[in-house]
Design an enzyme around this catalytic site. Structure first.
Site, PDB file in Angstrom:
ATOM      1  N   ARG A 101       0.882  -1.185   0.000  1.00 28.67           N
ATOM      2  CA  ARG A 101       0.000   0.000   0.000  1.00 28.67           C
ATOM      3  C   ARG A 101       0.906   1.217   0.000  1.00 28.67           C
ATOM      4  NH1 ARG A 101      -5.357   1.308   3.467  1.00 28.67           N
ATOM      5  NH2 ARG A 101      -6.115  -0.021   1.796  1.00 28.67           N
ATOM      6  N   HIS A 128      -7.030   0.677  -6.577  1.00 35.75           N
ATOM      7  CA  HIS A 128      -7.271  -0.213  -5.420  1.00 35.75           C
ATOM      8  C   HIS A 128      -7.916  -1.520  -5.943  1.00 35.75           C
ATOM      9  CE1 HIS A 128      -7.590  -1.495  -1.418  1.00 35.75           C
ATOM     10  NE2 HIS A 128      -8.475  -0.660  -0.923  1.00 35.75           N
ATOM     11  N   GLN A 131      -9.829  -4.053  -3.660  1.00 37.16           N
ATOM     12  CA  GLN A 131     -11.171  -3.596  -3.281  1.00 37.16           C
ATOM     13  C   GLN A 131     -12.163  -3.962  -4.380  1.00 37.16           C
ATOM     14  OE1 GLN A 131     -12.128  -1.941  -0.309  1.00 37.16           O
ATOM     15  NE2 GLN A 131     -14.096  -2.564  -1.143  1.00 37.16           N
ATOM     16  N   ASP A 219     -17.296   6.588  -1.896  1.00 37.84           N
ATOM     17  CA  ASP A 219     -16.080   6.506  -1.077  1.00 37.84           C
ATOM     18  C   ASP A 219     -15.814   7.912  -0.534  1.00 37.84           C
ATOM     19  OD1 ASP A 219     -13.651   5.753   0.077  1.00 37.84           O
ATOM     20  OD2 ASP A 219     -12.516   5.894  -1.800  1.00 37.84           O
ATOM     21  N   CYS A 257     -16.453   1.370   0.294  1.00 39.72           N
ATOM     22  CA  CYS A 257     -15.278   0.527   0.554  1.00 39.72           C
ATOM     23  C   CYS A 257     -14.824   0.621   2.000  1.00 39.72           C
ATOM     24  CB  CYS A 257     -14.144   0.908  -0.385  1.00 39.72           C
ATOM     25  SG  CYS A 257     -13.576   2.592  -0.136  1.00 39.72           S
ATOM     26  N   ARG A 285     -13.404  -8.802   1.271  1.00 38.12           N
ATOM     27  CA  ARG A 285     -11.976  -8.541   1.047  1.00 38.12           C
ATOM     28  C   ARG A 285     -11.167  -9.799   1.379  1.00 38.12           C
ATOM     29  NH1 ARG A 285      -9.954  -3.400   1.145  1.00 38.12           N
ATOM     30  NH2 ARG A 285      -8.072  -4.476   0.442  1.00 38.12           N
TER      31      ARG A 285
END
Ligand code: CP
Ligand code: NVA
Length: 298
Positions: A101, A128, A131, A219, A257, A285
């Site tokens: 990340r 991402h 996700q 988001d 998310c 996830r």
């Protein structure tokens, strides 16, 4: 086995790869997959905080019989100047895969270029993909596939939005995107979606975007690393909040998310309502990434 070796964004997967990963994830979730990753190690590099990504990857490795190592910004020399390319080669000498990340997407590309083990993007400023895998698994579970499902993305054209645009293209999922004009999805992402055969409908009016939607997805408006532009972004996103008024005309499910900033992009009432499927999304996830890890490493 999938064709992809690194997953820096969703379009590193083919449409067949995506289906394979989602099928593997569903089988793992149902307790119907025997694959194990015994004695395999995942190195997890984090420049930004995480609740879900860290915990779901670590749990996935534990459940599969392997091990995950958390390497936060204060734990390794990446944060104090060791080059990405050196970190990549050192970690690849120990671990069977690297999940990272990072802020700069170019750093994820450099990591993948220098590490001769699979590199998985656990979020960059631009993308991402993990996700999106969980999001698509969730939509598929809810609607028994992607046919005749319409999703509306409302809010920032950010990393989560951009990977979802590519995932929708790959899954042939109908998607409408509405963002303030200056915060749209990058043209490069729309071009890549077009290459995959499907671009989202881009509309100006959030009300019009959600009118026919089966799922409405949002988001945060201020992503990690954007704190210095917080006030101007909050002003630009007025009218884009998922609230009871915006959703009054339909019974669409709501995705986020997470983490959610209640009172900004979404109200507490909507997150806590029966139409919210954010906890299913968050749990997925774990299963989606377990599916991906098995496909990359087993
Ligand atoms: N959605 C997501 O990636 O959450 P975390 O930042 O908690 O990992
Ligand atoms: N767009 C958000 C997603 C967090 C999971 C961010 O980058 O902060």
């Amino acid at each position: 086995m999938i064709e992809a070796t690194d997953v820096l964004d969703v379009d590193d997967l083919t449409a067949g790869d995506l289906e394979t990963v989602l099928d593997r994830a569903a089988a793992i979730k149902a307790g119907e997959d025997e694959n194990e990753l015994t004695r395999r190690t995942l190195a997890m590099v984090f420049e930004k905080p995480s609740t879900r990504t860290r915990t779901s990857f670590e749990t996935a490795m534990t459940r599969l019989g392997g091990h995950a190592i958390f390497l936060g910004p204060d734990d390794i020399h990446l944060g104090s100047g060791e080059p990405v390319k050196d970190t990549a080669r050192a970690l690849a000498g120990y671990a069977d895969a690297i999940m990272a990340r990072l802020f700069d997407h170019a750093d994820a590309e450099e990591l993948a270029a220098y590490a001769d083990v699979p590199v998985i993007n656990g979020l960059t400023d631009d993308a991402h993909p993990c996700q999106t895998l969980a999001d698509l698994l969730t939509v598929r579970e809810r609607f028994d596939g992607f046919d005749d499902v319409t999703v509306a993305w409302v809010g920032d054209g950010n990393n989560v939005a951009q990977s979802f645009v590519l995932g929708a293209a790959l899954a042939d999922l109908d998607l409408t995107v509405t963002t303030p004009p200056e915060y749209g999805v990058d043209d490069d992402v729309l071009d890549r979606a077009a290459e995959l055969g499907r671009t989202p409908r881009v509309v100006d009016d959030p009300g019009a975007a959600v009118a026919d939607a089966d799922v409405v997805y949002t988001d945060v408006w201020v992503s990690m690393g954007e704190e210095d532009v917080r006030e101007e972004k909050l002003r630009a996103f007025e009218g884009y909040q998922l609230n009871a008024d915006l959703l009054a005309g339909n019974d669409a499910l709501v995705m986020h998310c997470l983490p959610a900033h209640r009172g900004e992009e979404v109200t507490d009432e909507v997150v806590e309502s029966d139409r919210s499927i954010v906890w299913q999304q968050a749990e997925n996830r774990l299963h989606a990434q377990a599916g991906l890890l098995v496909e990359l490493l087993a």
